[in-house]
Design a protein around this motif. Structure first.
Motif, PDB file in Angstrom:
ATOM      1  N   MET A  67      -0.660  15.449  26.766  1.00  0.00           N
ATOM      2  CA  MET A  67       0.368  14.433  26.869  1.00  0.00           C
ATOM      3  C   MET A  67       1.098  15.067  28.210  1.00  0.00           C
ATOM      4  SD  MET A  67       1.826  12.654  23.708  1.00  0.00           S
ATOM      5  CE  MET A  67       3.150  14.080  23.442  1.00  0.00           C
ATOM      6  N   SER A  68       1.383  14.211  29.157  1.00  0.00           N
ATOM      7  CA  SER A  68       2.210  14.504  30.348  1.00  0.00           C
ATOM      8  C   SER A  68       3.364  13.859  30.374  1.00  0.00           C
ATOM      9  CB  SER A  68       1.372  14.195  31.568  1.00  0.00           C
ATOM     10  OG  SER A  68       2.149  14.396  32.596  1.00  0.00           O
ATOM     11  N   THR A  69       4.563  14.546  30.616  1.00  0.00           N
ATOM     12  CA  THR A  69       5.955  14.057  30.355  1.00  0.00           C
ATOM     13  C   THR A  69       6.616  14.287  31.662  1.00  0.00           C
ATOM     14  OG1 THR A  69       6.012  13.858  27.999  1.00  0.00           O
ATOM     15  CG2 THR A  69       8.294  13.856  29.187  1.00  0.00           C
ATOM     16  N   ILE A  70       7.123  13.464  32.602  1.00  0.00           N
ATOM     17  CA  ILE A  70       7.735  13.585  33.732  1.00  0.00           C
ATOM     18  C   ILE A  70       9.252  12.850  33.442  1.00  0.00           C
ATOM     19  CG2 ILE A  70       5.828  13.969  35.042  1.00  0.00           C
ATOM     20  CD1 ILE A  70       6.474  11.110  36.086  1.00  0.00           C
ATOM     21  N   GLY A  71      10.211  13.232  34.375  1.00  0.00           N
ATOM     22  CA  GLY A  71      11.523  12.520  34.490  1.00  0.00           C
ATOM     23  C   GLY A  71      11.734  11.802  35.891  1.00  0.00           C
ATOM     24  N   ILE A  72      12.178  10.759  36.104  1.00  0.00           N
ATOM     25  CA  ILE A  72      12.580  10.148  37.383  1.00  0.00           C
ATOM     26  C   ILE A  72      14.155  10.044  37.158  1.00  0.00           C
ATOM     27  CG2 ILE A  72      12.400   8.132  38.892  1.00  0.00           C
ATOM     28  CD1 ILE A  72       9.848   9.747  38.365  1.00  0.00           C
ATOM     29  N   ARG A  73      14.798  10.565  38.212  1.00  0.00           N
ATOM     30  CA  ARG A  73      16.370  10.590  38.345  1.00  0.00           C
ATOM     31  C   ARG A  73      16.618   9.746  39.415  1.00  0.00           C
ATOM     32  NH1 ARG A  73      20.489  15.559  39.051  1.00  0.00           N
ATOM     33  NH2 ARG A  73      22.292  14.158  38.745  1.00  0.00           N
ATOM     34  N   GLY A  74      17.702   8.923  39.285  1.00  0.00           N
ATOM     35  CA  GLY A  74      18.112   8.125  40.489  1.00  0.00           C
ATOM     36  C   GLY A  74      18.956   7.074  39.754  1.00  0.00           C
ATOM     37  N   THR A  75      19.515   6.108  40.764  1.00  0.00           N
ATOM     38  CA  THR A  75      20.255   4.640  40.506  1.00  0.00           C
ATOM     39  C   THR A  75      19.165   3.543  39.874  1.00  0.00           C
ATOM     40  OG1 THR A  75      21.940   5.564  42.164  1.00  0.00           O
ATOM     41  CG2 THR A  75      21.939   3.161  41.267  1.00  0.00           C
ATOM     42  N   PHE A  76      19.457   3.198  38.669  1.00  0.00           N
ATOM     43  CA  PHE A  76      18.577   2.020  38.237  1.00  0.00           C
ATOM     44  C   PHE A  76      19.253   1.020  37.801  1.00  0.00           C
ATOM     45  CE2 PHE A  76      16.986   6.197  36.974  1.00  0.00           C
ATOM     46  CZ  PHE A  76      15.247   6.013  37.164  1.00  0.00           C
ATOM     47  N   PHE A  77      18.636  -0.283  37.694  1.00  0.00           N
ATOM     48  CA  PHE A  77      19.171  -1.556  37.838  1.00  0.00           C
ATOM     49  C   PHE A  77      18.310  -2.379  37.004  1.00  0.00           C
ATOM     50  CE2 PHE A  77      20.218  -5.774  38.889  1.00  0.00           C
ATOM     51  CZ  PHE A  77      21.574  -5.890  38.812  1.00  0.00           C
ATOM     52  N   ASP A  78      18.390  -2.781  35.952  1.00  0.00           N
ATOM     53  CA  ASP A  78      17.270  -3.819  35.457  1.00  0.00           C
ATOM     54  C   ASP A  78      18.034  -4.831  34.322  1.00  0.00           C
ATOM     55  OD1 ASP A  78      17.946  -2.353  33.166  1.00  0.00           O
ATOM     56  OD2 ASP A  78      15.942  -2.081  32.235  1.00  0.00           O
ATOM     57  N   PHE A  79      17.439  -5.603  33.650  1.00  0.00           N
ATOM     58  CA  PHE A  79      17.942  -6.564  32.699  1.00  0.00           C
ATOM     59  C   PHE A  79      17.465  -6.638  31.202  1.00  0.00           C
ATOM     60  CE2 PHE A  79      17.592  -8.013  36.969  1.00  0.00           C
ATOM     61  CZ  PHE A  79      18.665  -8.667  37.267  1.00  0.00           C
ATOM     62  N   VAL A  80      18.239  -7.092  30.396  1.00  0.00           N
ATOM     63  CA  VAL A  80      18.326  -6.697  29.220  1.00  0.00           C
ATOM     64  C   VAL A  80      18.319  -8.405  28.607  1.00  0.00           C
ATOM     65  CG1 VAL A  80      19.012  -4.660  28.689  1.00  0.00           C
ATOM     66  CG2 VAL A  80      20.560  -6.504  28.541  1.00  0.00           C
ATOM     67  N   ASP A  81      18.844  -9.298  29.429  1.00  0.00           N
ATOM     68  CA  ASP A  81      18.722 -10.688  28.932  1.00  0.00           C
ATOM     69  C   ASP A  81      18.683 -11.633  30.243  1.00  0.00           C
ATOM     70  OD1 ASP A  81      18.865 -12.881  27.293  1.00  0.00           O
ATOM     71  OD2 ASP A  81      21.013 -12.715  26.687  1.00  0.00           O
ATOM     72  N   ASP A  82      18.554 -12.911  30.052  1.00  0.00           N
ATOM     73  CA  ASP A  82      18.361 -13.951  31.008  1.00  0.00           C
ATOM     74  C   ASP A  82      19.848 -14.351  31.627  1.00  0.00           C
ATOM     75  OD1 ASP A  82      18.281 -16.469  32.480  1.00  0.00           O
ATOM     76  OD2 ASP A  82      16.869 -17.482  30.914  1.00  0.00           O
ATOM     77  N   PRO A  83      20.067 -14.168  32.921  1.00  0.00           N
ATOM     78  CA  PRO A  83      21.435 -14.542  33.427  1.00  0.00           C
ATOM     79  C   PRO A  83      21.902 -15.789  33.377  1.00  0.00           C
ATOM     80  CG  PRO A  83      19.933 -12.975  35.030  1.00  0.00           C
ATOM     81  CD  PRO A  83      19.149 -13.448  33.881  1.00  0.00           C
ATOM     82  N   TRP A  84      20.703 -16.866  33.400  1.00  0.00           N
ATOM     83  CA  TRP A  84      21.300 -18.160  33.349  1.00  0.00           C
ATOM     84  C   TRP A  84      21.904 -18.411  31.940  1.00  0.00           C
ATOM     85  CZ3 TRP A  84      16.605 -18.020  36.587  1.00  0.00           C
ATOM     86  CH2 TRP A  84      17.141 -18.523  37.813  1.00  0.00           C
ATOM     87  N   LYS A  85      21.821 -17.512  30.979  1.00  0.00           N
ATOM     88  CA  LYS A  85      22.292 -17.762  29.620  1.00  0.00           C
ATOM     89  C   LYS A  85      23.785 -17.180  29.670  1.00  0.00           C
ATOM     90  CE  LYS A  85      18.052 -17.266  26.798  1.00  0.00           C
ATOM     91  NZ  LYS A  85      17.488 -16.413  25.736  1.00  0.00           N
ATOM     92  N   HIS A  86      24.197 -16.701  30.778  1.00  0.00           N
ATOM     93  CA  HIS A  86      25.707 -15.924  30.793  1.00  0.00           C
ATOM     94  C   HIS A  86      26.454 -16.595  31.830  1.00  0.00           C
ATOM     95  CE1 HIS A  86      24.601 -12.676  27.768  1.00  0.00           C
ATOM     96  NE2 HIS A  86      23.336 -13.013  28.439  1.00  0.00           N
ATOM     97  N   LEU A  87      26.415 -17.876  32.072  1.00  0.00           N
ATOM     98  CA  LEU A  87      27.332 -18.656  33.029  1.00  0.00           C
ATOM     99  C   LEU A  87      28.549 -17.903  33.119  1.00  0.00           C
ATOM    100  CD1 LEU A  87      27.420 -20.862  35.192  1.00  0.00           C
ATOM    101  CD2 LEU A  87      28.314 -22.354  33.364  1.00  0.00           C
ATOM    102  N   GLY A  88      28.693 -17.535  34.585  1.00  0.00           N
ATOM    103  CA  GLY A  88      30.202 -16.945  34.887  1.00  0.00           C
ATOM    104  C   GLY A  88      30.130 -15.509  34.577  1.00  0.00           C
ATOM    105  N   LYS A  89      29.318 -14.841  33.814  1.00  0.00           N
ATOM    106  CA  LYS A  89      29.008 -13.713  33.397  1.00  0.00           C
ATOM    107  C   LYS A  89      27.993 -12.933  33.470  1.00  0.00           C
ATOM    108  CE  LYS A  89      31.069 -14.874  29.290  1.00  0.00           C
ATOM    109  NZ  LYS A  89      31.582 -14.489  28.041  1.00  0.00           N
TER     110      LYS A  89
END
Length: 465
Positions: free
Chosen positions: A1-23
């Motif tokens: 097994m090969s394990t590495i790390g990536i360090r940096g500034t991350f941006f992703d999603f956990v839900d659908d933004p259309w479900k969070h009107l105004g937020k």
């Protein structure tokens, strides 16, 4: 097994933004200084660097500085054998196919030509930050074989299949339903679920498919229910009229595919510009997906996709975005977001009451507005959901495949960096809102020059010179 790390500034999603009107920021996840731990191409852990680093002493860490790292882009609708003829001048869909596209796609019967085309195609995707695609090939099995083979060598996630067409195309391009069924069976056995390859039963479009060809697709889907179905739907007015002439027992375009049992989960219909409200509701109920292809819809003059209708919370349709290259004149999903925003704003104006008060629908008008949250969700986690692969990729959740892109938010046109300094003086985001605003500028002002690095299964496959 090969394990590495990536360090940096991350941006992703956990839900659908259309479900969070105004937020909408509640649907996103942001780490200014994050760590992605990857073992053999699979995400093992993800979180703040200060929290995770101590738990992983000794692993090799690649620090990607001054970039925003987002999940790899997902192109839900693209044509491999149109790589060389993107941007062909001057025609709407049906004459454009006859004049520019079929003559080029016929060349993919030649294995050497197909092999070169595939390499150029995948190179262009990676340079644009696209790590996953659902692709049409050609009517010759050679193109499908070469795509799966080369994608396998690069370990890229690809959904594709032999493209079926047996009418309304040149005689040396079409093939029989019998040959399509036989060749598809062989290709499914050879490539489906082998490595990261997934197979899509692919009738090109109902205008080019006889009832016998669609019966062959139906038989394939019954025999291989875990395969995808990829096609076109309601792209162009002349095409839509032609479909009902070819299939006079059907009331609308979607009804053709419904008649043969193809509509449901893992079904994707590209374009959907002229889908009726009834068709949207039926797609929603069945779990089928539409693919929004704004670059192509504009380039070929096809029309404006009703984004606000597709995102109606009462009849929400699964959706991915696609370049539709070469009807779309770019490989970049950033360009897709640029054009999608403009389509949405045109729809917004038509529905806000300022043109025709009778048509006013304030809620649908708002849903047409493509914020950076809605946009980047649509080409990452949303695209994965639309293609039914969100269990495999789309965000940085542990257990998913480590495909990601490092974006230089200050790259692109000369004016970009100065513009971005209005949002973050040092060019770096410190909050999720700053990150989203910088990404909005990437999608509206930037271009594929913003793609600095593209990683697939934890390995860097592209670095901008």
């Amino acid at each position: 097994m090969s394990t590495i790390g990536i360090r940096g500034t991350f941006f992703d999603f956990v839900d659908d933004p259309w479900k969070h009107l105004g937020k909408e920021q509640e649907a996103a996840r942001f780490h200014q200084d994050g760590l992605l731990v990857v073992t053999d191409g699979i995400i093992r852990e993800f979180g703040a660097y200060d929290t995770l680093a101590a738990a992983h002493p000794g692993i090799a860490i690649t620090h990607i500085k001054d970039r925003i790292i987002v999940p790899g882009f997902i192109d839900g609708h693209i044509h491999l054998p149109q790589t060389r003829v993107l941007g062909a001048y001057g025609e709407q869909l049906l004459p454009w196919l006859q004049m520019s596209i079929y003559p080029e796609e016929i060349k993919y019967k030649d294995r050497n030509y197909a092999r070169e085309g595939v390499k150029r195609f995948l190179d262009a995707l990676l340079a644009a930050g696209t790590t996953t695609c659902q692709a049409f090939t050609s009517s010759s099995p050679v193109a499908t074989e070469e795509l799966f083979e080369e994608a396998g060598r690069r370990n890229m996630r690809v959904i594709s299949g032999l493209t079926g067409i047996d009418r309304n195309a040149p005689a040396d391009f079409i093939d029989t339903p019998e040959n399509f069924y036989r060749d598809s069976k062989r290709l499914i056995a050879q490539y489906h679920n082998k490595g990261r390859n997934l197979y899509a039963i692919t009738p090109r479009f109902a205008f080019g498919a006889s009832p016998d060809l669609l019966k062959a697709c139906q038989r394939l889907k019954q025999e291989h229910p875990d395969c995808w179905v990829n096609t076109h739907i309601s792209e162009n007015p002349a095409e839509c009229r032609g479909v009902l002439i070819e299939h006079p027992d059907c009331q609308d375009y979607l009804g053709v595919y419904e008649k043969f049992g193809l509509v449901g989960p893992k079904f994707s219909g590209g374009h959907g510009v002229y889908l009726t409200n009834s068709e949207f509701r039926r797609m929603s109920k069945s779990g089928a997906a539409v693919v929004f292809c704004p670059c192509s819809n504009l380039f070929l003059g096809s029309g404006l996709f009703r984004l606000g209708r597709a995102t109606d919370p009462e009849h929400r349709v699964k959706m991915s975005f696609g370049t539709d290259m070469g009807g779309g004149n770019r490989f970049s999903m950033l360009n897709v977001l640029d054009d999608a925003y403009k389509v949405g704003m045109c729809n917004n104006t038509m529905l806000d009451g300022s043109i025709d008060p009778v048509r006013m629908d304030v809620a649908e008008a708002e849903r047409n507005k493509l914020s950076p949250y809605r946009g980047f969700w649509s080409v990452t986690l949303g695209g994965a959901e639309g293609l039914y692969i969100d269990d495999k990729l789309g965000n940085f959740q542990p257990g998913k495949e480590a495909d990601f892109v490092a974006l230089d938010v200050n790259a692109g046109p000369l004016a970009q960096a100065w513009h971005q300094s209005l949002i973050a003086e040092d060019g770096r985001p410190h909050t999720v809102e700053q990150a989203a605003n910088l990404l909005f500028s990437v999608m509206m002002v930037g271009d594929d020059r913003c793609v600095d690095e593209t990683w697939v299964m934890g390995k860097r496959l592209y670095k901008k010179n």
